[in-house]
Design an enzyme around this catalytic site. Structure first.
Site, PDB file in Angstrom:
ATOM      1  N   CYS A 106       0.846  -1.204   0.000  1.00 24.06           N
ATOM      2  CA  CYS A 106       0.000   0.000   0.000  1.00 24.06           C
ATOM      3  C   CYS A 106       0.880   1.253   0.000  1.00 24.06           C
ATOM      4  CB  CYS A 106      -0.919  -0.035   1.216  1.00 24.06           C
ATOM      5  SG  CYS A 106      -2.131   1.293   1.269  1.00 24.06           S
ATOM      6  N   CYS A 107       1.911   1.291   0.880  1.00 28.69           N
ATOM      7  CA  CYS A 107       2.821   2.442   0.911  1.00 28.69           C
ATOM      8  C   CYS A 107       3.576   2.574  -0.407  1.00 28.69           C
ATOM      9  CB  CYS A 107       3.825   2.303   2.053  1.00 28.69           C
ATOM     10  SG  CYS A 107       3.223   2.820   3.674  1.00 28.69           S
TER      11      CYS A 107
ATOM     12  N   CYS B 296      -1.098   8.271   7.650  1.00 32.00           N
ATOM     13  CA  CYS B 296      -2.448   7.946   7.183  1.00 32.00           C
ATOM     14  C   CYS B 296      -3.317   7.500   8.360  1.00 32.00           C
ATOM     15  CB  CYS B 296      -2.382   6.822   6.164  1.00 32.00           C
ATOM     16  SG  CYS B 296      -1.551   7.268   4.646  1.00 32.00           S
TER      17      CYS B 296
ATOM     18  N   CYS C 112      -3.414   3.841   9.705  1.00 32.85           N
ATOM     19  CA  CYS C 112      -2.146   3.288  10.185  1.00 32.85           C
ATOM     20  C   CYS C 112      -1.514   4.128  11.286  1.00 32.85           C
ATOM     21  CB  CYS C 112      -1.163   3.160   9.015  1.00 32.85           C
ATOM     22  SG  CYS C 112      -1.757   2.107   7.692  1.00 32.85           S
TER      23      CYS C 112
ATOM     24  N   CYS D  17       7.702   4.231   6.028  1.00 34.72           N
ATOM     25  CA  CYS D  17       6.853   4.013   4.859  1.00 34.72           C
ATOM     26  C   CYS D  17       7.656   3.705   3.596  1.00 34.72           C
ATOM     27  CB  CYS D  17       5.953   5.201   4.617  1.00 34.72           C
ATOM     28  SG  CYS D  17       6.819   6.767   4.698  1.00 34.72           S
TER      29      CYS D  17
HETATM   30 FE1  SF4 Z   1      -1.388   2.700   2.992  1.00 31.47          FE
HETATM   31 FE2  SF4 Z   1      -1.095   2.908   5.645  1.00 31.47          FE
HETATM   32 FE3  SF4 Z   1       1.016   3.294   3.986  1.00 31.47          FE
HETATM   33 FE4  SF4 Z   1      -0.967   5.085   4.116  1.00 31.47          FE
HETATM   34  S1  SF4 Z   1       0.501   4.534   5.760  1.00 31.47           S
HETATM   35  S2  SF4 Z   1      -0.021   4.353   2.268  1.00 31.47           S
HETATM   36  S3  SF4 Z   1      -2.794   3.722   4.392  1.00 31.47           S
HETATM   37  S4  SF4 Z   1      -0.141   1.371   4.352  1.00 31.47           S
END
Ligand code: SF4
Length: 233
Positions: A120-121, A203, A206, A229
């Protein structure tokens, strides 16, 4: 022009500057970027506070500020992004991931951040930052040695091997007290979540509030092995 030789010279210059400016004021470190790169550098901000943005605007009014809008930010963070250019002479560039949250959900399933935060990151932060930094020769971040054990060795100027460019960490040596004093002295905008129990702002899915005694980044990806991240490592 021999690009390899130029790159080697630049890396040596960065190495020397990192040593020479280690104890220098943050504006001197950012001034070094102006001296060598003119306006071809930017600030990357998570919009937790506006300390680095303010410092950069003092040495280069109109400086570009890159904000990665992952689609998962707190409302307060978006409010900071919108308010900062109204009070400081900077140009905020909002950078979006290639997929919206709903497009990512459709392709990879909902709540990928719970199942694979690294992926996701990578899609919502790392790739957008790589794209955003392409026009510049250097970028500045607000990393501090006091943030966490993993950041204790942060240099004020370093070669960013990931992006093959110069990275400035002008407040690397600042303590929490230094940050608070600078905010008070200049009356700077701060993300309201920092006075609502959060130590570091990322985010929403998280990020949680800190527990007593935790270091400032302990609320990020809490309960997992993930601590960064991927933007800075
Ligand atoms: Fe995705 Fe969490 Fe990374 Fe944001 S911090 S990009 S929601 S995994």
């Amino acid at each position: 022009m021999n690009v390899e030789v130029d790159l080697t010279s630049l890396r040596l210059l960065v190495e020397r500057a990192g040593d020479q400016l280690d104890s220098a004021p943050a504006t001197d470190i950012l001034g070094w970027a102006v001296e060598h790169f003119g306006a071809a550098w930017c600030v990357a901000s998570s919009m937790a506070d506006s300390v680095l943005i303010h410092l950069a605007s003092r040495v280069l009014p109109g400086v570009d500020v890159v904000f990665l809008d992952t689609g998962y930010h707190f409302t307060e963070t978006i409010g900071m992004r919108d308010a900062i250019p109204a009070v400081l002479p900077v140009s905020v560039r909002t950078v979006l991931p290639l997929r919206s949250v709903s497009e990512q959900d459709a392709e990879f399933g909902p709540r990928l951040h719970e199942r694979d935060p690294g992926a996701c990151c990578a899609m919502r932060k790392v790739e957008p930052l790589n794209r955003a930094l392409a026009p510049y020769r250097a970028w500045a971040s607000g990393l501090r040695r006091a943030d966490s054990a993993g950041r204790a060795g942060t240099r004020v100027i370093e070669w960013d091997t990931k992006h093959d460019m110069v990275k400035l960490n002008p407040i690397a040596a600042w303590s929490d007290e230094d940050v608070h004093s600078y905010i008070t002295e200049h009356g700077l905008l701060v993300n309201p979540l920092l006075s609502d129990g959060y130590g570091s702002i990322g985010c929403a899915p998280c990020t949680r509030r800190l527990l007593p005694g935790e270091d400032s980044r302990a609320g990020r990806w809490a309960g997992t092995a993930k601590t960064e991240c991927g933007l800075h490592s």
